[in-house]
Scaffold this motif. Structure first.
Motif, PDB file in Angstrom:
ATOM      1  N   PHE B  97       0.837  -1.196   0.000  1.00 15.58           N
ATOM      2  CA  PHE B  97       0.000   0.000   0.000  1.00 15.58           C
ATOM      3  C   PHE B  97       0.880   1.256   0.000  1.00 15.58           C
ATOM      4  CE2 PHE B  97      -2.691   3.360   1.471  1.00 15.58           C
ATOM      5  CZ  PHE B  97      -3.868   3.110   0.782  1.00 15.58           C
ATOM      6  N   PRO B  98       0.643   2.175  -0.941  1.00 19.32           N
ATOM      7  CA  PRO B  98       1.570   3.310  -1.098  1.00 19.32           C
ATOM      8  C   PRO B  98       1.256   4.504  -0.201  1.00 19.32           C
ATOM      9  CG  PRO B  98      -0.073   3.350  -2.837  1.00 19.32           C
ATOM     10  CD  PRO B  98      -0.391   2.145  -1.989  1.00 19.32           C
ATOM     11  N   GLY B  99       1.006   4.251   1.081  1.00 17.42           N
ATOM     12  CA  GLY B  99       0.720   5.370   1.986  1.00 17.42           C
ATOM     13  C   GLY B  99       0.530   4.864   3.393  1.00 17.42           C
ATOM     14  N   PRO B 100       0.198   5.783   4.301  1.00 18.16           N
ATOM     15  CA  PRO B 100       0.095   5.404   5.716  1.00 18.16           C
ATOM     16  C   PRO B 100      -1.248   4.764   6.085  1.00 18.16           C
ATOM     17  CG  PRO B 100      -0.278   7.750   5.476  1.00 18.16           C
ATOM     18  CD  PRO B 100       0.027   7.234   4.098  1.00 18.16           C
ATOM     19  N   LEU B 101      -1.266   4.178   7.280  1.00 13.93           N
ATOM     20  CA  LEU B 101      -2.486   3.605   7.859  1.00 13.93           C
ATOM     21  C   LEU B 101      -2.957   4.490   9.011  1.00 13.93           C
ATOM     22  CD1 LEU B 101      -4.537   1.219   8.435  1.00 13.93           C
ATOM     23  CD2 LEU B 101      -2.776   0.290   9.958  1.00 13.93           C
ATOM     24  N   PHE B 102      -4.227   4.850   8.978  1.00  9.53           N
ATOM     25  CA  PHE B 102      -4.857   5.521  10.115  1.00  9.53           C
ATOM     26  C   PHE B 102      -5.934   4.587  10.647  1.00  9.53           C
ATOM     27  CE2 PHE B 102      -3.220   8.955   7.427  1.00  9.53           C
ATOM     28  CZ  PHE B 102      -2.392   9.565   8.355  1.00  9.53           C
ATOM     29  N   LEU B 103      -5.721   4.097  11.856  1.00  7.62           N
ATOM     30  CA  LEU B 103      -6.620   3.088  12.412  1.00  7.62           C
ATOM     31  C   LEU B 103      -7.343   3.620  13.645  1.00  7.62           C
ATOM     32  CD1 LEU B 103      -7.576   0.051  12.443  1.00  7.62           C
ATOM     33  CD2 LEU B 103      -5.855  -0.254  14.241  1.00  7.62           C
ATOM     34  N   ALA B 104      -8.663   3.635  13.568  1.00  6.73           N
ATOM     35  CA  ALA B 104      -9.466   3.910  14.756  1.00  6.73           C
ATOM     36  C   ALA B 104      -9.723   2.578  15.431  1.00  6.73           C
ATOM     37  CB  ALA B 104     -10.785   4.561  14.347  1.00  6.73           C
ATOM     38  N   SER B 105      -9.167   2.412  16.643  1.00  5.51           N
ATOM     39  CA  SER B 105      -9.329   1.121  17.306  1.00  5.51           C
ATOM     40  C   SER B 105      -9.667   1.339  18.768  1.00  5.51           C
ATOM     41  CB  SER B 105      -8.071   0.272  17.157  1.00  5.51           C
ATOM     42  OG  SER B 105      -6.968   0.920  17.737  1.00  5.51           O
ATOM     43  N   PRO B 106     -10.399   0.389  19.355  1.00  2.51           N
ATOM     44  CA  PRO B 106     -10.786   0.584  20.747  1.00  2.51           C
ATOM     45  C   PRO B 106      -9.579   0.470  21.659  1.00  2.51           C
ATOM     46  CG  PRO B 106     -11.492  -1.565  19.960  1.00  2.51           C
ATOM     47  CD  PRO B 106     -10.920  -0.852  18.783  1.00  2.51           C
ATOM     48  N   PRO B 107      -9.550   1.246  22.755  1.00  2.83           N
ATOM     49  CA  PRO B 107      -8.468   1.088  23.724  1.00  2.83           C
ATOM     50  C   PRO B 107      -8.363  -0.372  24.155  1.00  2.83           C
ATOM     51  CG  PRO B 107      -9.785   3.005  24.273  1.00  2.83           C
ATOM     52  CD  PRO B 107     -10.498   2.286  23.164  1.00  2.83           C
ATOM     53  N   VAL B 108      -7.139  -0.826  24.331  1.00  2.16           N
ATOM     54  CA  VAL B 108      -6.884  -2.245  24.602  1.00  2.16           C
ATOM     55  C   VAL B 108      -6.725  -2.466  26.096  1.00  2.16           C
ATOM     56  CG1 VAL B 108      -5.221  -4.090  24.265  1.00  2.16           C
ATOM     57  CG2 VAL B 108      -5.756  -2.560  22.380  1.00  2.16           C
ATOM     58  N   GLU B 109      -7.276  -3.541  26.575  1.00  2.56           N
ATOM     59  CA  GLU B 109      -7.077  -3.912  27.974  1.00  2.56           C
ATOM     60  C   GLU B 109      -6.926  -5.412  28.077  1.00  2.56           C
ATOM     61  OE1 GLU B 109      -9.500  -2.167  31.195  1.00  2.56           O
ATOM     62  OE2 GLU B 109     -10.540  -1.232  29.522  1.00  2.56           O
ATOM     63  N   MET B 110      -6.184  -5.830  29.080  1.00  3.09           N
ATOM     64  CA  MET B 110      -6.128  -7.240  29.408  1.00  3.09           C
ATOM     65  C   MET B 110      -7.548  -7.681  29.783  1.00  3.09           C
ATOM     66  SD  MET B 110      -3.495  -8.921  32.030  1.00  3.09           S
ATOM     67  CE  MET B 110      -3.298 -10.670  32.131  1.00  3.09           C
ATOM     68  N   GLU B 111      -7.912  -8.918  29.475  1.00  2.00           N
ATOM     69  CA  GLU B 111      -9.291  -9.328  29.721  1.00  2.00           C
ATOM     70  C   GLU B 111      -9.388 -10.264  30.914  1.00  2.00           C
ATOM     71  OE1 GLU B 111     -11.144 -10.413  26.042  1.00  2.00           O
ATOM     72  OE2 GLU B 111     -10.708  -8.422  25.242  1.00  2.00           O
ATOM     73  N   TRP B 112     -10.596 -10.449  31.365  1.00  2.00           N
ATOM     74  CA  TRP B 112     -10.805 -11.237  32.582  1.00  2.00           C
ATOM     75  C   TRP B 112     -10.365 -12.675  32.423  1.00  2.00           C
ATOM     76  CZ3 TRP B 112     -10.920  -9.689  37.249  1.00  2.00           C
ATOM     77  CH2 TRP B 112     -11.344  -8.383  37.530  1.00  2.00           C
ATOM     78  N   SER B 113     -10.618 -13.258  31.263  1.00  2.00           N
ATOM     79  CA  SER B 113     -10.233 -14.664  31.082  1.00  2.00           C
ATOM     80  C   SER B 113      -8.727 -14.823  31.279  1.00  2.00           C
ATOM     81  CB  SER B 113     -10.649 -15.153  29.696  1.00  2.00           C
ATOM     82  OG  SER B 113     -10.053 -14.351  28.700  1.00  2.00           O
ATOM     83  N   HIS B 114      -7.961 -13.833  30.841  1.00  2.00           N
ATOM     84  CA  HIS B 114      -6.504 -13.900  30.992  1.00  2.00           C
ATOM     85  C   HIS B 114      -6.099 -13.685  32.451  1.00  2.00           C
ATOM     86  CE1 HIS B 114      -7.415 -12.683  26.831  1.00  2.00           C
ATOM     87  NE2 HIS B 114      -6.509 -13.598  26.541  1.00  2.00           N
ATOM     88  N   ARG B 115      -6.770 -12.761  33.119  1.00  6.45           N
ATOM     89  CA  ARG B 115      -6.466 -12.558  34.547  1.00  6.45           C
ATOM     90  C   ARG B 115      -6.741 -13.840  35.332  1.00  6.45           C
ATOM     91  NH1 ARG B 115      -9.668  -7.588  33.912  1.00  6.45           N
ATOM     92  NH2 ARG B 115      -8.202  -5.976  33.257  1.00  6.45           N
ATOM     93  N   PHE B 116      -7.884 -14.448  35.061  1.00  6.28           N
ATOM     94  CA  PHE B 116      -8.247 -15.673  35.784  1.00  6.28           C
ATOM     95  C   PHE B 116      -7.214 -16.769  35.516  1.00  6.28           C
ATOM     96  CE2 PHE B 116     -12.961 -14.300  35.453  1.00  6.28           C
ATOM     97  CZ  PHE B 116     -12.876 -13.608  36.654  1.00  6.28           C
ATOM     98  N   GLU B 117      -6.827 -16.880  34.256  1.00 10.34           N
ATOM     99  CA  GLU B 117      -5.878 -17.933  33.925  1.00 10.34           C
ATOM    100  C   GLU B 117      -4.535 -17.706  34.626  1.00 10.34           C
ATOM    101  OE1 GLU B 117      -5.822 -19.012  29.750  1.00 10.34           O
ATOM    102  OE2 GLU B 117      -3.877 -20.003  30.000  1.00 10.34           O
ATOM    103  N   MET B 118      -4.056 -16.475  34.604  1.00 10.23           N
ATOM    104  CA  MET B 118      -2.779 -16.169  35.268  1.00 10.23           C
ATOM    105  C   MET B 118      -2.870 -16.411  36.769  1.00 10.23           C
ATOM    106  SD  MET B 118      -1.032 -12.789  33.635  1.00 10.23           S
ATOM    107  CE  MET B 118       0.678 -13.152  34.044  1.00 10.23           C
ATOM    108  N   ASP B 119      -4.018 -16.059  37.324  1.00  7.29           N
ATOM    109  CA  ASP B 119      -4.205 -16.226  38.773  1.00  7.29           C
ATOM    110  C   ASP B 119      -4.047 -17.700  39.165  1.00  7.29           C
ATOM    111  OD1 ASP B 119      -5.064 -14.877  41.340  1.00  7.29           O
ATOM    112  OD2 ASP B 119      -6.589 -16.461  41.205  1.00  7.29           O
ATOM    113  N   GLY B 120      -4.348 -18.592  38.233  1.00  5.54           N
ATOM    114  CA  GLY B 120      -4.249 -20.018  38.520  1.00  5.54           C
ATOM    115  C   GLY B 120      -2.905 -20.623  38.184  1.00  5.54           C
ATOM    116  N   GLU B 121      -1.975 -19.800  37.677  1.00  2.75           N
ATOM    117  CA  GLU B 121      -0.715 -20.366  37.197  1.00  2.75           C
ATOM    118  C   GLU B 121       0.301 -20.673  38.288  1.00  2.75           C
ATOM    119  OE1 GLU B 121      -0.649 -18.480  32.694  1.00  2.75           O
ATOM    120  OE2 GLU B 121       0.731 -17.729  34.196  1.00  2.75           O
ATOM    121  N   ILE B 122       0.223 -19.958  39.391  1.00  2.00           N
ATOM    122  CA  ILE B 122       1.229 -20.165  40.440  1.00  2.00           C
ATOM    123  C   ILE B 122       0.550 -20.555  41.752  1.00  2.00           C
ATOM    124  CG2 ILE B 122       3.035 -18.699  39.452  1.00  2.00           C
ATOM    125  CD1 ILE B 122       2.028 -16.447  41.322  1.00  2.00           C
TER     126      ILE B 122
END
Lengths: 393, 425
Positions: B97-122
């Motif tokens: 593509f011969p030009g730049p990308l302008f992306l409107a995207s939602p702010p990113v956050e870690m999600e609950w499923s990942h928090r729960f999984e990490m909480d169970g890792e140790i």
């Protein structure tokens, strides 16, 4: 006809960090002799460059303070300092001033989240737990303190900056794009005056986690150029850095004294394998008139590989130039990091003097710099360079 | 250098490719058929358990092929799909593509499923909450999750996929983001920095927490009984918006560049207008002055007068306040003529796609210019007597339109508008 190459002046700085607030406090602290404000205990094993809390009420009413999380408070405060510094707190002027903010966001209610994680270990219906707890425990307005664009929103509310308002996201690259776009708007005549900058609150375990997922955080208090092997990584620092950029003609008409001129900004991104970041910047730096009299402010992170690559890149292009890695002093401030470097460069140009070494690995210099190159190779993606020079250049 | 210039002697910016995904389907064809048939994509949520939620309907996109459900993964997949369609139409190859990308995207956050999984890792220890998750992070690298939760990562990946140039911009102006992405593309081309820009708005962030956040601000409808009827912009009994997902993508080019390539010109982005509001974090100034200014500036930027506009693609969220404020502000700009201009809200059918809305609505506006059909505002059974607009009620209307105003407003005082024209000059 689209005009281009209108000179871009830096006419206001708003700085808030672990060193204090305002250009003077930063200039003095950066002359050395003062211990760094690094907290080794609170988030151990991670060192944190903690904010020197200002008298918030001088910029933000208590009512507005309550609507914000700390990252927004830091940014809104720093933005107010920049406007004051540029003598730009004027209703008519702020009403047509454009704004570009580099922001992350998403600070959590740590207590609520902790209780949910504990509760989740004892239930099989986590969706029901989430609905129950989040519906009852979240402060209704917390969302507004998490949304990335609400730092800009708060600056509009508190300081009445209401021309255009854009928020860029994406770690270091957001700060680079913000400065680059603001400068391009002025250089082309799309804007006369732009408030641009970013803010980062380092004192948050929830935010550190995002980077520690990839193990990017250092557990060492060593200066950035000495962080190798186990010590590699960045130490986060709380920073609010805003600049007022303005066309030369607009600044002259207002009768304000500039710090410096922003000569140019180049940026890119792409693969990080095999020295490709440096290769990309090899081409980009040719667009900036650097010389052997150019001094360097590097926003290197201290992360494995890329910091050595940035250092080698700078040595190759400017072998005799003094380099200062400002992450050593201020910590790494992600979205705010590049704006902070540009602000520090402007401050040094105004004093017609470069900073003393920030660590033993850096060479002292007595020469006044002809101009200053600000360099940031992001911890993971995005590279940017800016050249700051005197307005007479 | 561009030689064909607009009324302010700037390069003329045209659309040469468009792509869209919404809860109505994948691609322009499917969306257009269903949109002009007045179909709703709003349905009961089945992505997660809905017991206890005040709002249980949404316009989720459930037909994408994902390697694990998360907002960033879905947002990327939606953006990529819309982008591929837009590039295909433009004739520009993926990867160059011969030009730049302008992306409107939602702010990113870690999600609950990942928090729960990490909480169970140790092993359970003294540390709780994020201190504990940091311990888990030190114990094991979570490279894939790191990747997923960087704010800039969606744009990085899209940039690599499409081969756009330079540093991609990820931006947020809340619910005006999709419009801002287009505006930034227009501005870059007008500055002469580039001959082309890829502008995408995407949002795939319907989660339990996202719903609750909007519920706590009383922004969502609670009319859950009949999902397809929940979004009713401009109706008297509207009571909030319906969260939804999707993506819209436009390939923008200077007219010179498009003509030199022999590309088909779909529409002209003739004007952009923007004005921030300092009144309140979620509410608009009561006098509507920032919205009035944004609309007026878009018209001025396009060199248009209010009489040139033949159709308005409304922000039309279906919240009590937005729709009233939008009408009052438009009346200030257009005068009594506003009652004769067709104005409809795509959100009645696809819901409020938040970050993506402005981009999706711009794609639909391009289709209206091309096909001479205005999509309806559905669920318009009980008109609000305080908003006496021609909302193109319930059924699409055939009408050749040459100029469209598209509005987008967002939390944080964001107001942005576009003028899209069928013809050049």
């Amino acid at each position: 006809m689209t005009q281009s190459n209108i000179p871009v002046w830096i006419t206001g700085l708003g700085l808030l960090s672990s060193l204090g607030e305002g250009p003077d406090a930063h200039w003095e602290a950066l002359q050395g002799g003062k211990p760094l404000n690094v907290d080794l205990e609170r988030f151990a094993p991670y060192p944190v460059h903690a904010l020197q809390e200002p008298d918030w009420a001088t910029q933000i009413s208590r009512r507005d303070m309550r609507q914000m999380e700390p990252w927004q408070q830091i940014g809104t405060y720093a933005a107010g300092l920049a406007l004051d510094d540029a003598n730009a707190k004027d209703e008519e002027l702020c009403g047509r001033m454009d704004m570009i903010v580099a922001a992350g966001g998403g600070e959590r209610d740590v207590e609520v989240d902790t209780a949910i994680m504990q509760g989740a270990r004892e239930t099989n219906d986590r969706d029901a737990l989430l609905t129950e707890r989040l519906s009852n425990d979240l402060r209704p307005t917390l969302f507004l303190a998490q949304l990335s664009n609400l730092l800009a929103g708060n600056i509009s509310i508190v300081h009445k900056v209401t021309g255009s308002s854009r928020t860029f996201m994406g770690e270091e690259g957001a700060g680079i794009s913000a400065i680059q776009t603001a400068a391009a708007r002025i250089a082309s005549g799309q804007s006369d005056i732009v408030l641009v900058g970013g803010a980062y609150n380092a004192e948050r375990a929830d935010m550190m986690l995002i980077f520690e997922l990839g193990q990017y955080m250092t557990k060492s208090a060593k200066p950035i150029w000495s962080r190798t092997g186990e010590d590699a990584g960045f130490a986060v620092g709380s920073v609010g850095a805003f600049l007022v950029l303005e066309s030369e003609a607009h600044a002259k008409a207002r009768g304000v004294t500039p710090y410096a001129k922003l000569r140019g900004v180049v940026a890119d991104h792409g693969s990080r394998s095999d020295g490709e970041a440096a290769k990309r910047m090899d081409g980009a730096i040719d667009c900036l008139p650097v010389s052997e009299k150019t001094a360097i402010l590097s926003g290197a992170t201290g992360c494995d590989g890329i910091t050595a690559e940035e250092s080698a890149f700078l040595m190759k292009h400017l072998p005799g130039s003094p380099v200062r890695g400002y992450g050593t002093i201020l910590g790494h401030s992600l979205e705010a990091h590049f704006p902070m470097g540009v602000a520090m460069a402007a401050l040094a140009m105004k004093h017609n003097h470069f900073y003393p070494p920030f660590e033993p690995a850096e060479q002292a210099t007595d020469d006044a710099p002809k101009n200053i190159l600000v360099s940031t190779f992001g911890h993971y993606r995005s590279e940017g360079l800016a050249l700051v020079e005197t307005v007479d250049a | 250098m561009s030689t064909k210039r607009d009324h302010l002697d700037r390069p003329i910016v045209v659309v040469t490719g468009a792509g869209v995904v919404s809860s109505l389907g994948k691609g322009k064809d499917e969306n257009w058929v269903r949109l002009t048939a007045g179909e709703s994509g709003i349905h009961r949520i089945n992505r997660f358990g809905i017991d206890g939620l005040r709002t249980t309907v949404a316009g989720t996109v459930d037909f994408m092929d994902l390697d694990g459900q998360s907002a960033p993964a879905l947002s990327y997949a939606l953006a990529e799909t819309a982008g591929v369609e837009a590039l295909q139409q433009s004739g520009i190859e993926n990867g160059t593509f011969p030009g730049p990308l302008f992306l409107a995207s939602p702010p990113v956050e870690m999600e609950w499923s990942h928090r729960f999984e990490m909480d169970g890792e140790i092993e359970l220890g003294e540390a709780q909450g994020y201190t504990r998750l940091l311990e888990a992070a030190r114990a094991k690298k979570h490279e894939d999750w790191f990747d997923l939760f960087q704010f800039g990562r969606t744009a990085d990946k899209l940039s690599e996929k499409f081969g756009t140039r330079g540093l991609p911009v990820s931006l947020s102006t809340a619910c005006a983001s999709g419009t801002t992405a287009i505006q930034m593309g227009v501005e870059a081309i007008r500055r002469g920095e580039t001959d082309a820009a890829l502008c995408i708005g995407t949002d795939g962030s319907v989660t339990i927490e996202a719903l609750i956040r909007f519920s706590l601000l009383s922004a969502l409808t609670t009319q859950n009984d009949n999902p397809e009827k929940a979004a009713k912009p401009f109706s008297k009994d509207r009571d909030g918006f319906v969260m939804a997902e999707g993506a819209g993508a436009l390939v923008l080019e200077s007219l010179d560049n498009a003509e030199a390539r022999g590309a088909e010109i779909l529409a002209v982005i003739a004007g952009c207008g923007e004005k921030a509001d300092h009144f309140h974090r979620t509410r608009s100034s009561p006098d509507g002055s920032p919205v009035i200014a944004a609309v007026s500036r878009a018209l001025e930027d396009a060199g248009s007068s209010p009489t040139d506009i033949g159709y308005i693609n409304a922000h039309g969220t279906s919240t009590p306040e937005n729709d009233r404020m939008e009408y009052n502000s438009l009346k200030e700009v257009f005068g009594d003529r506003i009652h004769q201009i067709p104005i409809s809200s795509n959100k009645s059918m696809i819901g409020h796609t938040l970050t993506a809305a402005g981009a999706i609505e711009a794609v639909f506006s391009v289709l209206t210019l091309q096909k001479g059909v205005i999509p309806p505002t559905i669920n318009y059974d009980t008109p609000d007597p305080d908003i006496p607009l021609d909302v193109v009620p319930n059924e699409a209307r055939e009408l050749q339109v040459t100029s469209i105003l598209s509005n987008s407003f967002g939390f944080g005082g964001q107001n942005a508008c576009l003028v899209l024209n069928k013809e050049i000059g």
